[in-house]
Design a protein around this motif. Sequence first.
Motif, PDB file in Angstrom:
ATOM      1  N   ASP A 161       0.532   3.495  -3.144  1.00 25.57           N
ATOM      2  CA  ASP A 161      -0.857   4.015  -2.944  1.00 25.57           C
ATOM      3  C   ASP A 161      -1.058   5.310  -2.027  1.00 25.57           C
TER       4      ASP A 161
ATOM      5  N   ILE B  56       0.851  -1.263   0.089  1.00 30.97           N
ATOM      6  CA  ILE B  56       0.051   0.031  -0.063  1.00 30.97           C
ATOM      7  C   ILE B  56       0.923   1.276  -0.061  1.00 30.97           C
TER       8      ILE B  56
ATOM      9  N   ARG C  87      -7.785  -2.552   3.322  1.00 26.23           N
ATOM     10  CA  ARG C  87      -6.522  -3.371   3.268  1.00 26.23           C
ATOM     11  C   ARG C  87      -6.127  -4.234   4.504  1.00 26.23           C
TER      12      ARG C  87
ATOM     13  N   PHE D 157      -9.410   3.677   3.508  1.00 24.64           N
ATOM     14  CA  PHE D 157      -8.321   3.144   2.620  1.00 24.64           C
ATOM     15  C   PHE D 157      -7.378   2.076   3.479  1.00 24.64           C
TER      16      PHE D 157
ATOM     17  N   LEU E 268       0.764   8.416  -3.564  1.00 22.30           N
ATOM     18  CA  LEU E 268      -0.054   9.145  -4.667  1.00 22.30           C
ATOM     19  C   LEU E 268      -1.414   9.751  -3.976  1.00 22.30           C
ATOM     20  N   ASP E 269      -2.142   9.021  -3.323  1.00 23.97           N
ATOM     21  CA  ASP E 269      -3.473   9.519  -2.772  1.00 23.97           C
ATOM     22  C   ASP E 269      -3.362  10.288  -1.417  1.00 23.97           C
TER      23      ASP E 269
END
Length: 371
Positions: A128, A125, A171, A167, A131-132
């Motif tokens: 990600d 993760i 996960r 998020f 980026l997020d």
Amino acid sequence: MKRKIWIFAIAAGIVLAGVVVMFVLFSLKKEPKPTPKPQVDVYVKAETVQYKDLQAVVSSSGRLHALNEVVVSSEVTGRLSEGDVPFRNGQKFQKGQILAEVVNPEFPLGLKARKSRFLQSLAVILPDLRLDFPDSFSRWESFFENINIEKPLPAMPEPQSSKERIFLASRNIISDYYSILADQARLEKHQIRAPFTGAFNNIMQDPGVVVNPGSQLATIVRTDVYELEVPVIMDEVRFISVGDSVQVENDNSSAAWKGVVKRIGSVVNPSSQAVSVFVSVPGSYGLFDGMYLTAHLYGSKVKDVMEMPRNAVFNNNHVYVLEEMRLIEKPIEIVKRNDQTLFLRGLHEGEELVVEPLLNVTGNPIYKILR
């Protein structure tokens, strides 16, 4: 015949004359004056009445008990092994030492495997997150780098927003993290540490046996602090307060220890009409659980009283006072009774109080004071 009559008459006259003379002589005799008995001086112990503030000391006896007695049980499954000290009756230990270990090699290996999988999930993760959630990436990257499978997990960063939380939850990062924390806590239970300084009182399992959760291993008692429970009668409880100092002695007064009043009971024993007072005694050489000891509790000061021997009081609350060398009986107010003495009020200061028992007080002798 006449001759005999005359002889009898003359003899009777002589006897009668003798009796008359005897009575006359007795009437002339003076009665001797009685000799007065010598005046006897009696010496008695007396003290001048003077009031002052005196320390109230309450003495009572009871049994010494360990402050804590704990049954040690296993919370995990494994083979029992000795810790830092021998697992034997009477063995002493210090607070924090490992008393025993429940060995299960599979469990720590499984925990390391779960940490490795957790690291794998974080590695997936991290791109990600970059980026997020760029503001949180550095914190999660630092968290990832600080994880060591040989050590407990570090604190997990808090999500900065609900979106970030969703998020992480999707996960399974949050659930996996707390699952590993639970396993770490369970791993710590494989080592049983001493909650206090004490000794083994009763060993129930021998090293080498396989134990399960709930298996009782031993009983331990605390030896650095003891508690002495002593009964105190209702009339004397009012002199005692929490925090008062106490001197504790053995039966023959050959050894003494210091203590302090920790608690005072609120229930009266119906048979003895006494209240339990609990004295905390620090552990020391010569103290053992179950000993019978005597406690001298130094309570509050009693104001304006005088101390005198108990055996000098008669009829419950009467004493003798010397006035002009004569004994005068007077009542007193008894404030507190001790083993050999008592505290009193009710007499005028300056009076001479007899402080020894007097027996067979008869006559009217002159009493003098023996200081």
